[in-house]
Design a protein around this motif. Sequence first.
Motif, PDB file in Angstrom:
ATOM      1  N   VAL A  17      20.777 -34.225   8.387  1.00  0.00           N
ATOM      2  CA  VAL A  17      21.707 -33.626   7.319  1.00  0.00           C
ATOM      3  C   VAL A  17      23.038 -32.988   7.944  1.00  0.00           C
ATOM      4  O   VAL A  17      24.245 -32.953   7.133  1.00  0.00           O
ATOM      5  CB  VAL A  17      21.065 -32.304   6.893  1.00  0.00           C
ATOM      6  CG1 VAL A  17      21.692 -31.312   6.001  1.00  0.00           C
ATOM      7  CG2 VAL A  17      19.631 -32.743   5.947  1.00  0.00           C
ATOM      8  N   ASN A  18      22.293 -32.565   9.344  1.00  0.00           N
ATOM      9  CA  ASN A  18      23.687 -31.623   9.147  1.00  0.00           C
ATOM     10  C   ASN A  18      25.064 -33.162  10.573  1.00  0.00           C
ATOM     11  O   ASN A  18      26.358 -32.235   9.439  1.00  0.00           O
ATOM     12  CB  ASN A  18      23.285 -30.671  11.397  1.00  0.00           C
ATOM     13  CG  ASN A  18      22.542 -30.046  11.203  1.00  0.00           C
ATOM     14  OD1 ASN A  18      23.460 -29.320  10.091  1.00  0.00           O
ATOM     15  ND2 ASN A  18      21.952 -30.098  12.038  1.00  0.00           N
ATOM     16  N   ASN A  19      24.723 -34.276  10.478  1.00  0.00           N
ATOM     17  CA  ASN A  19      25.471 -35.215  10.507  1.00  0.00           C
ATOM     18  C   ASN A  19      26.557 -35.170   9.221  1.00  0.00           C
ATOM     19  O   ASN A  19      28.139 -35.379   9.193  1.00  0.00           O
ATOM     20  CB  ASN A  19      24.831 -36.209  11.366  1.00  0.00           C
ATOM     21  CG  ASN A  19      25.132 -36.114  12.714  1.00  0.00           C
ATOM     22  OD1 ASN A  19      26.130 -36.224  13.610  1.00  0.00           O
ATOM     23  ND2 ASN A  19      24.101 -36.440  13.524  1.00  0.00           N
ATOM     24  N   LEU A  20      25.593 -35.913   8.037  1.00  0.00           N
ATOM     25  CA  LEU A  20      25.788 -35.787   7.019  1.00  0.00           C
ATOM     26  C   LEU A  20      26.786 -34.328   6.310  1.00  0.00           C
ATOM     27  O   LEU A  20      28.125 -35.257   5.647  1.00  0.00           O
ATOM     28  CB  LEU A  20      24.381 -36.087   6.092  1.00  0.00           C
ATOM     29  CG  LEU A  20      24.435 -37.493   6.262  1.00  0.00           C
ATOM     30  CD1 LEU A  20      22.974 -37.674   4.895  1.00  0.00           C
ATOM     31  CD2 LEU A  20      25.083 -38.409   5.549  1.00  0.00           C
ATOM     32  N   GLN A  21      26.391 -33.606   6.876  1.00  0.00           N
ATOM     33  CA  GLN A  21      27.490 -32.252   6.231  1.00  0.00           C
ATOM     34  C   GLN A  21      29.030 -32.340   7.210  1.00  0.00           C
ATOM     35  O   GLN A  21      29.652 -32.241   6.469  1.00  0.00           O
ATOM     36  CB  GLN A  21      26.199 -31.297   6.447  1.00  0.00           C
ATOM     37  CG  GLN A  21      25.095 -30.449   5.526  1.00  0.00           C
ATOM     38  CD  GLN A  21      26.180 -29.910   4.037  1.00  0.00           C
ATOM     39  OE1 GLN A  21      27.097 -30.316   3.644  1.00  0.00           O
ATOM     40  NE2 GLN A  21      24.704 -29.658   3.838  1.00  0.00           N
ATOM     41  N   ASN A  22      28.497 -33.299   8.190  1.00  0.00           N
ATOM     42  CA  ASN A  22      29.787 -32.802   9.009  1.00  0.00           C
ATOM     43  C   ASN A  22      30.672 -34.019   7.993  1.00  0.00           C
ATOM     44  O   ASN A  22      32.215 -33.033   8.141  1.00  0.00           O
ATOM     45  CB  ASN A  22      29.572 -33.001  10.420  1.00  0.00           C
ATOM     46  CG  ASN A  22      29.380 -31.758  10.711  1.00  0.00           C
ATOM     47  OD1 ASN A  22      29.537 -30.461  10.391  1.00  0.00           O
ATOM     48  ND2 ASN A  22      28.578 -31.698  12.220  1.00  0.00           N
ATOM     49  N   LEU A  23      30.243 -34.818   8.318  1.00  0.00           N
ATOM     50  CA  LEU A  23      31.247 -36.359   7.994  1.00  0.00           C
ATOM     51  C   LEU A  23      31.150 -35.963   5.854  1.00  0.00           C
ATOM     52  O   LEU A  23      32.862 -35.904   5.565  1.00  0.00           O
ATOM     53  CB  LEU A  23      30.332 -37.954   7.189  1.00  0.00           C
ATOM     54  CG  LEU A  23      30.146 -38.188   9.032  1.00  0.00           C
ATOM     55  CD1 LEU A  23      28.848 -39.022   8.547  1.00  0.00           C
ATOM     56  CD2 LEU A  23      31.230 -38.545  10.005  1.00  0.00           C
ATOM     57  N   LEU A  24      31.091 -34.936   5.168  1.00  0.00           N
ATOM     58  CA  LEU A  24      30.821 -34.491   3.666  1.00  0.00           C
ATOM     59  C   LEU A  24      32.653 -33.856   4.087  1.00  0.00           C
ATOM     60  O   LEU A  24      33.294 -34.128   3.553  1.00  0.00           O
ATOM     61  CB  LEU A  24      30.192 -33.157   2.988  1.00  0.00           C
ATOM     62  CG  LEU A  24      30.138 -32.987   1.887  1.00  0.00           C
ATOM     63  CD1 LEU A  24      30.411 -34.249   0.675  1.00  0.00           C
ATOM     64  CD2 LEU A  24      29.258 -32.601   1.973  1.00  0.00           C
ATOM     65  N   GLU A  25      32.303 -32.735   4.963  1.00  0.00           N
ATOM     66  CA  GLU A  25      33.305 -31.756   5.117  1.00  0.00           C
ATOM     67  C   GLU A  25      34.344 -32.096   5.898  1.00  0.00           C
ATOM     68  O   GLU A  25      35.853 -31.863   5.104  1.00  0.00           O
ATOM     69  CB  GLU A  25      33.052 -30.856   6.621  1.00  0.00           C
ATOM     70  CG  GLU A  25      33.573 -29.366   6.652  1.00  0.00           C
ATOM     71  CD  GLU A  25      32.810 -28.256   7.956  1.00  0.00           C
ATOM     72  OE1 GLU A  25      33.366 -27.703   7.072  1.00  0.00           O
ATOM     73  OE2 GLU A  25      33.566 -29.246   8.781  1.00  0.00           O
ATOM     74  N   LYS A  26      34.282 -32.976   6.429  1.00  0.00           N
ATOM     75  CA  LYS A  26      36.330 -34.338   6.431  1.00  0.00           C
ATOM     76  C   LYS A  26      36.025 -34.377   5.718  1.00  0.00           C
ATOM     77  O   LYS A  26      37.221 -34.894   6.014  1.00  0.00           O
ATOM     78  CB  LYS A  26      35.545 -35.277   7.983  1.00  0.00           C
ATOM     79  CG  LYS A  26      34.755 -34.646   9.052  1.00  0.00           C
ATOM     80  CD  LYS A  26      35.303 -34.229   9.856  1.00  0.00           C
ATOM     81  CE  LYS A  26      35.381 -33.453  11.159  1.00  0.00           C
ATOM     82  NZ  LYS A  26      36.034 -32.639  12.259  1.00  0.00           N
ATOM     83  N   ASN A  27      35.394 -35.290   4.908  1.00  0.00           N
ATOM     84  CA  ASN A  27      35.847 -36.173   3.450  1.00  0.00           C
ATOM     85  C   ASN A  27      36.851 -35.558   2.654  1.00  0.00           C
ATOM     86  O   ASN A  27      37.903 -35.571   1.696  1.00  0.00           O
ATOM     87  CB  ASN A  27      35.156 -37.058   3.465  1.00  0.00           C
ATOM     88  CG  ASN A  27      34.461 -38.497   3.379  1.00  0.00           C
ATOM     89  OD1 ASN A  27      35.698 -39.285   3.832  1.00  0.00           O
ATOM     90  ND2 ASN A  27      33.904 -38.059   4.495  1.00  0.00           N
ATOM     91  N   TYR A  28      36.234 -33.414   2.397  1.00  0.00           N
ATOM     92  CA  TYR A  28      36.698 -32.752   1.080  1.00  0.00           C
ATOM     93  C   TYR A  28      38.735 -32.870   2.246  1.00  0.00           C
ATOM     94  O   TYR A  28      39.586 -32.627   1.632  1.00  0.00           O
ATOM     95  CB  TYR A  28      36.298 -31.828   1.319  1.00  0.00           C
ATOM     96  CG  TYR A  28      35.260 -31.968   1.058  1.00  0.00           C
ATOM     97  CD1 TYR A  28      35.471 -31.701  -0.798  1.00  0.00           C
ATOM     98  CD2 TYR A  28      33.310 -31.353   0.926  1.00  0.00           C
ATOM     99  CE1 TYR A  28      33.948 -31.214  -1.335  1.00  0.00           C
ATOM    100  CE2 TYR A  28      32.619 -30.922   0.385  1.00  0.00           C
ATOM    101  CZ  TYR A  28      33.230 -31.692  -0.886  1.00  0.00           C
ATOM    102  OH  TYR A  28      31.620 -30.920  -2.214  1.00  0.00           O
ATOM    103  N   ASP A  29      39.020 -32.261   3.662  1.00  0.00           N
ATOM    104  CA  ASP A  29      40.064 -32.357   4.243  1.00  0.00           C
ATOM    105  C   ASP A  29      40.717 -33.278   4.415  1.00  0.00           C
ATOM    106  O   ASP A  29      41.827 -33.380   4.303  1.00  0.00           O
ATOM    107  CB  ASP A  29      39.358 -32.583   6.096  1.00  0.00           C
ATOM    108  CG  ASP A  29      38.925 -31.084   6.334  1.00  0.00           C
ATOM    109  OD1 ASP A  29      38.493 -29.782   5.771  1.00  0.00           O
ATOM    110  OD2 ASP A  29      38.131 -30.827   7.317  1.00  0.00           O
TER     111      ASP A  29
END
Length: 161
Positions: A17-29
């Motif tokens: 979940v943490n890995n996916l959340q971090n990638l999600l955040e990067k894609n928002y950026d």
Amino acid sequence: MKTTKEKADENIHDNLVNNLQNLLEKNYDAEKGFKKAMEDSKNSRLKSYFQHQAALRGRFVNELDKEIRNLNETPKQSGSVTGDLHRTWIDIKTAFTGKDDEAVLEECIRGEKASVEEYEERLQNNNFPPEVSNVLNNQLTEIKSTLSKVKTLEDIADAWN
């Protein structure tokens, strides 16, 4: 009290979940970054290209959001403070360079290189379930394609102006 196996399973879940959340955040950026590049670009072809890339990153956001929800977790709803600071830095930098398309493309290249490194590192250092790994590998392939295209666009940007 949890068994060792239950605790291990929980740690694996939390890591995923943490890995996916971090990638999600990067894609928002990245999505916001491409929208910003679209605003700053003077060339209509580049504006169209950046609009397409923002939409692509929006699709990545949706895919990652779905994977996180499949894990019965709540996805993050926005990008990072670091991403906001980076866009502010781009604003300052492009203000001094006259917001020329080459400067905008250079920032896109820098951002896409960081995305490639982020995806490769997470894929290499984690044992994701096959369906998650497939989503991430497909996104990585598209990011690499974008990076290649942006490098080409930088080479011909002057000819468009």
